[in-house]
Design an enzyme around this catalytic site. Structure first.
Site, PDB file in Angstrom:
ATOM      1  N   HIS A 183       0.846  -1.200   0.000  1.00 49.70           N
ATOM      2  CA  HIS A 183       0.000   0.000   0.000  1.00 49.70           C
ATOM      3  C   HIS A 183       0.877   1.243   0.000  1.00 49.70           C
ATOM      4  CE1 HIS A 183       0.833  -0.603   4.365  1.00 49.70           C
ATOM      5  NE2 HIS A 183       0.889   0.723   4.382  1.00 49.70           N
ATOM      6  N   HIS A 223      -5.677  -1.963   4.510  1.00 46.66           N
ATOM      7  CA  HIS A 223      -5.615  -0.783   3.646  1.00 46.66           C
ATOM      8  C   HIS A 223      -4.886  -1.140   2.354  1.00 46.66           C
ATOM      9  CE1 HIS A 223      -1.949  -0.846   5.845  1.00 46.66           C
ATOM     10  NE2 HIS A 223      -1.711   0.427   5.979  1.00 46.66           N
ATOM     11  N   HIS A 227       4.767   7.287   2.464  1.00 50.42           N
ATOM     12  CA  HIS A 227       5.550   6.051   2.331  1.00 50.42           C
ATOM     13  C   HIS A 227       4.897   5.070   1.382  1.00 50.42           C
ATOM     14  CE1 HIS A 227       2.754   4.809   5.648  1.00 50.42           C
ATOM     15  NE2 HIS A 227       2.816   3.626   5.065  1.00 50.42           N
ATOM     16  N   TYR A 243       9.578   2.085   9.860  1.00 53.66           N
ATOM     17  CA  TYR A 243       9.650   3.097   8.806  1.00 53.66           C
ATOM     18  C   TYR A 243      11.087   3.554   8.667  1.00 53.66           C
ATOM     19  CZ  TYR A 243       4.608   3.531   8.959  1.00 53.66           C
ATOM     20  OH  TYR A 243       3.269   3.274   8.893  1.00 53.66           O
TER      21      TYR A 243
HETATM   22 FE   LIG Z   1       1.747   1.962   5.911  1.00 51.60          FE
END
Ligand SMILES: [Fe+2]
Length: 309
Positions: free
Chosen positions: A154, A201, A216, A257
């Site tokens: 995603h 998602h 991202h 991340y």
């Molecule tokens: Fe994400």
């Protein structure tokens, strides 16, 4: 659940500052598989367990960020029908010819009210995942190179007018809302998480004044241990990490991340849950957003909220 209409994220084209450095990063550290280069200087990658020719495409440019995100739809008839639905709704579209993107059919391109270039396509050559379709193994040798995510999962995009973006995804493209963040007025949606599948998602948007920004691109890992191993590989290669390893309250994803060498944030994650289209959307309030972002630490990470490419 019958999967029709828009199926899944198909590809992202990302701008990088130094092509050679980025090829090394995505191939050797991230462990993506290079599948082609074209006469526009673009380099094509896929994750090891994806069947399609490419899911992540990079090109050199003076500024990092995202050129476009493409979603795969069921077939060419679906592409035509969604194109006409978009036009009827008032969204102007244009067709990009087959082959403009390697091994990819015609694409229907349009600009979202958030300033992002978005496209739909129905055809991309299947190159397989390195294992036979009859009696396959559980993984192939490519799964052990670098961080080696399973798939491009995603993207989270930052831009203005997400209320109008939501209408296009829900009313025209058949997505449903899975989670959202509302502002202090307890009404205005400032973050929306949307699914076109059974995933928590497929795309998400956060309200942001600058149009067309990338927060991202996310890559799915097979397990929490593989996320942690990915973190080891990031540190071994001095990759700059933003947050994690931790778990989001929003989507329940377990995550790290970090930034690529050009400053494009990426995520390696696993987990979440499996909503159906009749799922009731979950709401997070701004006064509890720290928990939504980082459930164990309940912390609003400034870098996460402000840095985009
Ligand atoms: Fe994400």
């Amino acid at each position: 659940m019958a999967m029709t209409g828009v199926l899944r994220p198909g590809h992202a084209q990302i701008r990088v500052l130094n092509l050679e450095e980025s090829i090394k990063f995505y191939r050797d550290v991230m462990g993506l598989i290079e599948t082609g280069r074209d006469d526009q200087g673009r380099v094509y990658f896929k994750c090891w367990d994806e069947q399609d020719h490419s899911s992540y495409i990079i090109r050199e440019a003076p500024q990092a960020g995202v050129d476009f995100i493409g979603f795969r739809v069921l077939d060419e008839a679906t592409l035509e029908s969604l194109e006409s639905d978009l036009n009827a709704y008032g969204v102007e579209t244009r067709r990009l010819p087959a082959g403009d993107l390697l091994e990819t059919g015609e694409r229907v391109r349009f600009t979202l009210p958030s300033g992002h270039e978005f496209e739909l396509f129905a055809t991309k050559t299947k190159v397989g995942n390195g294992m036979p379709l009859t009696n396959p193994g559980p993984w192939c040798a490519d799964a052990e190179k670098g961080i080696s995510p399973i798939r491009f999962d995603h993207a989270l995009l930052y831009g203005p007018n997400i209320a109008d973006v939501k209408k296009i995804f829900v009313d025209v493209l058949g997505f449903f809302m899975v989670e959202r963040v509302i502002a202090e007025d307890n009404t205005t949606e400032v973050g929306i998480w949307l699914s076109c599948s059974h995933k928590v998602h497929d795309i998400a948007f956060v309200e942001h004044p600058e149009p067309g920004k990338l927060h991202h691109c996310s890559f799915l890992m097979e397990s929490w241990e593989r996320v942690l191993r990915g973190g080891d590989i990031m540190s071994m290669n001095k990759v700059e990490v933003d947050i994690g390893p931790t778990r989001h309250g929003i989507t329940r994803g377990c995550t790290i991340y970090a930034w690529d060498p050009s400053g494009n944030r990426f995520e390696t994650f696993m987990g979440g849950y499996h909503p159906y289209p009749d799922y009731e959307c979950l709401t997070w309030t701004m006064d509890n957003f720290g928990q939504g972002l980082d459930y164990p630490q309940r912390k609003l990470h400034e870098s996460f909220l402000t840095i985009v490419s």
